[in-house]
Design a protein around this motif. Structure first.
Motif, mmCIF file in Angstrom:
data_model
loop_
_atom_site.group_PDB
_atom_site.id
_atom_site.type_symbol
_atom_site.label_atom_id
_atom_site.label_comp_id
_atom_site.label_asym_id
_atom_site.label_seq_id
_atom_site.Cartn_x
_atom_site.Cartn_y
_atom_site.Cartn_z
ATOM 1 N N LEU A 117 0.702 -1.326 0.119
ATOM 2 C CA LEU A 117 -0.112 0.036 0.021
ATOM 3 C C LEU A 117 0.801 1.352 0.020
ATOM 4 C CD1 LEU A 117 -2.850 0.933 0.288
ATOM 5 C CD2 LEU A 117 -2.632 1.108 2.796
ATOM 6 N N ILE A 118 1.798 1.148 0.759
ATOM 7 C CA ILE A 118 2.775 2.486 1.029
ATOM 8 C C ILE A 118 3.859 2.713 -0.156
ATOM 9 C CG2 ILE A 118 4.101 3.684 2.805
ATOM 10 C CD1 ILE A 118 1.037 3.128 3.432
ATOM 11 N N GLY A 119 3.970 3.862 -0.804
ATOM 12 C CA GLY A 119 5.043 3.992 -1.339
ATOM 13 C C GLY A 119 6.033 5.193 -0.954
ATOM 14 N N PRO A 120 7.242 5.579 -1.395
ATOM 15 C CA PRO A 120 8.163 6.455 -0.633
ATOM 16 C C PRO A 120 7.698 7.732 -0.534
ATOM 17 C CG PRO A 120 9.206 5.182 -2.680
ATOM 18 C CD PRO A 120 7.750 4.903 -2.726
ATOM 19 N N GLY A 121 7.494 8.438 0.559
ATOM 20 C CA GLY A 121 7.236 9.631 0.906
ATOM 21 C C GLY A 121 5.755 9.529 1.339
ATOM 22 N N ASP A 122 4.819 8.382 1.223
ATOM 23 C CA ASP A 122 3.568 8.468 1.923
ATOM 24 C C ASP A 122 3.589 8.528 3.102
ATOM 25 O OD1 ASP A 122 2.484 8.283 -0.753
ATOM 26 O OD2 ASP A 122 2.056 5.954 -0.791
ATOM 27 N N GLU A 123 2.732 9.081 3.792
ATOM 28 C CA GLU A 123 2.304 9.278 5.326
ATOM 29 C C GLU A 123 1.291 8.349 5.752
ATOM 30 O OE1 GLU A 123 3.763 13.955 5.499
ATOM 31 O OE2 GLU A 123 1.992 13.473 5.678
ATOM 32 N N VAL A 124 1.826 7.703 6.722
ATOM 33 C CA VAL A 124 0.531 6.910 7.545
ATOM 34 C C VAL A 124 0.433 7.435 9.045
ATOM 35 C CG1 VAL A 124 0.123 4.524 8.423
ATOM 36 C CG2 VAL A 124 1.256 5.027 6.201
ATOM 37 N N LEU A 125 -0.775 7.617 9.504
ATOM 38 C CA LEU A 125 -0.993 8.128 10.875
ATOM 39 C C LEU A 125 -1.088 6.628 11.693
ATOM 40 C CD1 LEU A 125 -3.885 10.599 10.045
ATOM 41 C CD2 LEU A 125 -1.190 10.977 9.955
ATOM 42 N N PRO A 145 5.986 7.604 9.165
ATOM 43 C CA PRO A 145 4.758 7.474 10.117
ATOM 44 C C PRO A 145 4.771 8.806 10.789
ATOM 45 C CG PRO A 145 7.006 6.360 10.867
ATOM 46 C CD PRO A 145 7.303 6.862 9.545
ATOM 47 N N VAL A 146 3.327 9.247 10.977
ATOM 48 C CA VAL A 146 2.982 10.290 11.599
ATOM 49 C C VAL A 146 2.237 10.029 12.798
ATOM 50 C CG1 VAL A 146 1.792 12.800 11.254
ATOM 51 C CG2 VAL A 146 3.012 11.491 9.308
ATOM 52 N N PRO A 147 3.008 10.519 13.995
ATOM 53 C CA PRO A 147 2.139 10.235 15.165
ATOM 54 C C PRO A 147 0.958 11.115 15.510
ATOM 55 C CG PRO A 147 4.206 11.524 15.750
ATOM 56 C CD PRO A 147 4.268 11.228 14.243
ATOM 57 N N VAL A 148 -0.186 10.421 16.004
ATOM 58 C CA VAL A 148 -1.347 11.112 16.123
ATOM 59 C C VAL A 148 -1.629 11.032 17.603
ATOM 60 C CG1 VAL A 148 -3.546 11.148 15.599
ATOM 61 C CG2 VAL A 148 -2.224 10.541 13.713
ATOM 62 N N GLU A 149 -1.787 12.275 18.397
ATOM 63 C CA GLU A 149 -1.957 12.433 19.775
ATOM 64 C C GLU A 149 -3.375 11.724 20.183
ATOM 65 O OE1 GLU A 149 -2.173 15.760 23.181
ATOM 66 O OE2 GLU A 149 -1.974 16.240 21.206
ATOM 67 N N THR A 150 -3.498 10.851 21.154
ATOM 68 C CA THR A 150 -4.663 9.947 21.364
ATOM 69 C C THR A 150 -5.213 11.267 22.678
ATOM 70 O OG1 THR A 150 -3.207 8.883 23.118
ATOM 71 C CG2 THR A 150 -3.925 8.037 20.924
ATOM 72 N N ASP A 159 -10.873 14.238 14.844
ATOM 73 C CA ASP A 159 -10.322 15.704 14.929
ATOM 74 C C ASP A 159 -8.939 15.522 14.983
ATOM 75 O OD1 ASP A 159 -12.341 16.888 14.789
ATOM 76 O OD2 ASP A 159 -12.893 17.455 16.803
ATOM 77 N N ALA A 160 -8.183 14.840 15.754
ATOM 78 C CA ALA A 160 -6.764 14.516 15.825
ATOM 79 C C ALA A 160 -6.207 14.108 14.659
ATOM 80 C CB ALA A 160 -6.495 13.501 17.130
ATOM 81 N N LEU A 161 -6.962 13.104 14.102
ATOM 82 C CA LEU A 161 -6.575 12.562 12.760
ATOM 83 C C LEU A 161 -6.454 13.860 11.552
ATOM 84 C CD1 LEU A 161 -8.445 9.414 12.468
ATOM 85 C CD2 LEU A 161 -6.026 9.558 12.523
ATOM 86 N N PRO A 167 -1.469 16.027 2.322
ATOM 87 C CA PRO A 167 -1.859 15.709 0.925
ATOM 88 C C PRO A 167 -1.079 14.252 0.641
ATOM 89 C CG PRO A 167 -1.588 17.963 0.785
ATOM 90 C CD PRO A 167 -1.303 17.858 2.228
ATOM 91 N N ARG A 168 -0.260 14.113 1.548
ATOM 92 C CA ARG A 168 0.676 12.717 1.452
ATOM 93 C C ARG A 168 0.055 11.768 2.222
ATOM 94 N NH1 ARG A 168 5.026 12.850 -2.335
ATOM 95 N NH2 ARG A 168 5.281 10.856 -1.553
ATOM 96 N N THR A 169 -1.032 12.069 2.803
ATOM 97 C CA THR A 169 -1.652 10.974 3.979
ATOM 98 C C THR A 169 -2.232 9.696 2.951
ATOM 99 O OG1 THR A 169 -1.954 12.604 5.652
ATOM 100 C CG2 THR A 169 -3.207 10.498 5.839
ATOM 101 N N ARG A 170 -1.632 8.474 3.335
ATOM 102 C CA ARG A 170 -2.351 7.378 2.465
ATOM 103 C C ARG A 170 -3.264 6.478 3.529
ATOM 104 N NH1 ARG A 170 -3.553 5.014 -2.138
ATOM 105 N NH2 ARG A 170 -2.631 3.067 -2.444
ATOM 106 N N ALA A 171 -2.987 6.518 4.626
ATOM 107 C CA ALA A 171 -3.393 5.460 5.542
ATOM 108 C C ALA A 171 -3.456 5.832 6.826
ATOM 109 C CB ALA A 171 -2.977 4.267 5.220
#
Length: 412
Positions: A117-125, A145-150, A159-161, A167-171
């Motif tokens: 699913l993930i390509g170079p530079g794609d962001e995953v929360l 990987p992009v951390p999301v505060e719980t 809202d946190a997501l 624009p790079r968020t993939r999943a």
């Protein structure tokens, strides 16, 4: 006993190149090798042995010449069909064996999902706090990987997501119950996350490895709440936790055809297939409903016991986890004045002084906390509690817990 200054380890507790959870376990084993009586509440696995039913199935499989040869890269059809039947029950959607890829454990399944699913530079929360393996599989695929505060209950919110979406968020990787927090996302929260993912065209990767250990009765698969997301959802599971089979390495992913095809090709080009004997063992495990049910009941009782004991120690505040196998207390009030500058320092001191292994919160992007596994036997847990209370300046006789109580209430 009042704590002394933290002791330096000759071997770092968590080298940057290592998984910090495994580093704690390795340090504990090194101490054991030198004769120390170390109790480990650091492992992310049940202490119990795999059930005799599963072991006997594996022994029979070893003796069957059919298991001595290559099998299908996608996995044994009978095992895939059984996984599909379980997914159908969880999601109330039809699944077939063609929708399933068998993997070398849930971690490998997550890796296969990310590679597909993930390509170079794609962001995953990913949730913060959260299991470091989620970020690691994203990085391995070239993603970010992009951390999301719980929130206060360690749940992610729409809202946190959205605050972390670009624009790079993939999943988004959604784990419920979570590790290390035990957070279970209720239907209303799942519905909100699903609406957010649908609105922005985001994929959902559901890590359901702790699904059997929901202590609230509120676990739902995200696809049961939002069946229309099936074309953009990957569900990961396995037998490691609920059947005490971490060493057997059998997991799976359920996904749309293009994801399964990619995963199958990756398996074919690398490991060929998951060992057939192990798949036979997993087949026996999935036909055994009693083992996970019994484990869940025991873990709920031990969870209550451990949380009560932790909250009786000055400077520790431990929420009651919704699910999973871990307590995740806030120990920040123990730090500073008592000689430690971080929960990693405290974990190091507990290991060297009390011979009690726990995982520092830094491993999960949660400084000021520690993780303790309660998927151990009663005597191990009681001894660990006594060591912790004694090391931190209280005495075992002050405890009010009763290991034989079927469902002790937690005093907060």
């Amino acid at each position: 006993m009042a704590p002394t200054a933290p002791m330096a380890l000759s071997t770092p507790l968590a080298p940057a190149a290592d998984n910090p959870i495994f580093a704690v376990a390795a340090r504990a084993e090194a101490l054991r090798a030198r004769g120390a009586d170390v109790i480990t509440l650091a492992a992310g696995e049940p202490q119990a042995a795999t059930s005799a039913v599963v072991v006997e199935a594996a022994v029979a499989a070893v003796r069957d010449p059919a298991t001595h040869h290559y099998g299908p890269a996608q996995g044994h059809p009978e095992l895939r069909a059984l996984v599909a039947a379980r997914l159908s029950e969880d999601t109330e959607l039809p699944w077939t064996e063609g929708d399933i890829q068998i993997a070398l454990g849930a971690k490998h399944a997550l890796f296969l999902a990310a590679q597909a699913l993930i390509g170079p530079g794609d962001e995953v929360l990913v949730a913060a706090p959260g299991w470091p393996g989620h970020a690691e599989v994203v990085t391995a695929a070239g993603g970010v990987p992009v951390p999301v505060e719980t929130d206060h209950a360690f749940r992610i919110s729409p809202d946190a997501l959205d605050r972390r979406r670009t624009p790079r968020t993939r999943a988004v990787i959604l784990s419920s119950p979570g590790n290390p927090t035990g957070a279970v996302h209720p239907e209303s929260r799942l519905r909100g996350i699903a609406d957010w993912a649908r609105r922005h065209g985001i994929w959902v990767i559901g890590d359901d490895i702790y699904r059997a250990f929901d202590h609230t009765g509120t676990y739902r698969s995200v696809l049961r709440v939002a069946p229309d997301l099936r074309a953009r959802t990957i569900v990961v599971g396995g037998v490691s936790k609920e059947h005490a089979m971490t060493g057997w390495r059998v997991g799976w992913l359920a996904a749309p055809p293009e994801i399964v095809a990619s995963a199958r090709l990756h398996v074919s080009r690398t490991i060929t297939h998951v060992p057939t004997v192990n798949q036979r063992a997993a087949l026996a495990a999935l036909n055994d409903a009693d083992t996970p049910a019994d484990a869940a009941r025991d873990y709920r009782r031990r969870r209550n016991l451990l949380v009560e004991a932790l909250n009786a120690i000055d400077g520790i505040d431990c929420p009651l986890p919704d699910g999973g196998m871990f307590a995740f207390p806030d120990v920040s009030d123990l730090l500073g004045d008592r000689g430690w500058t971080s929960s990693a320092d405290l974990a190091t001191w507990l290991l060297d002084t009390a011979h009690l292994a726990v995982v520092p919160g830094e491993a999960f992007n949660a400084p000021g906390r520690i993780r303790l596994c309660f998927a151990v036997d009663d005597r191990t847990l009681l001894t660990a509690i006594d060591r912790l209370r004694t090391a931190l300046g209280t005495t075992p006789t002050e405890a009010t817990y009763d290991i034989d109580a079927p469902n002790p209430e937690v005093a907060r």
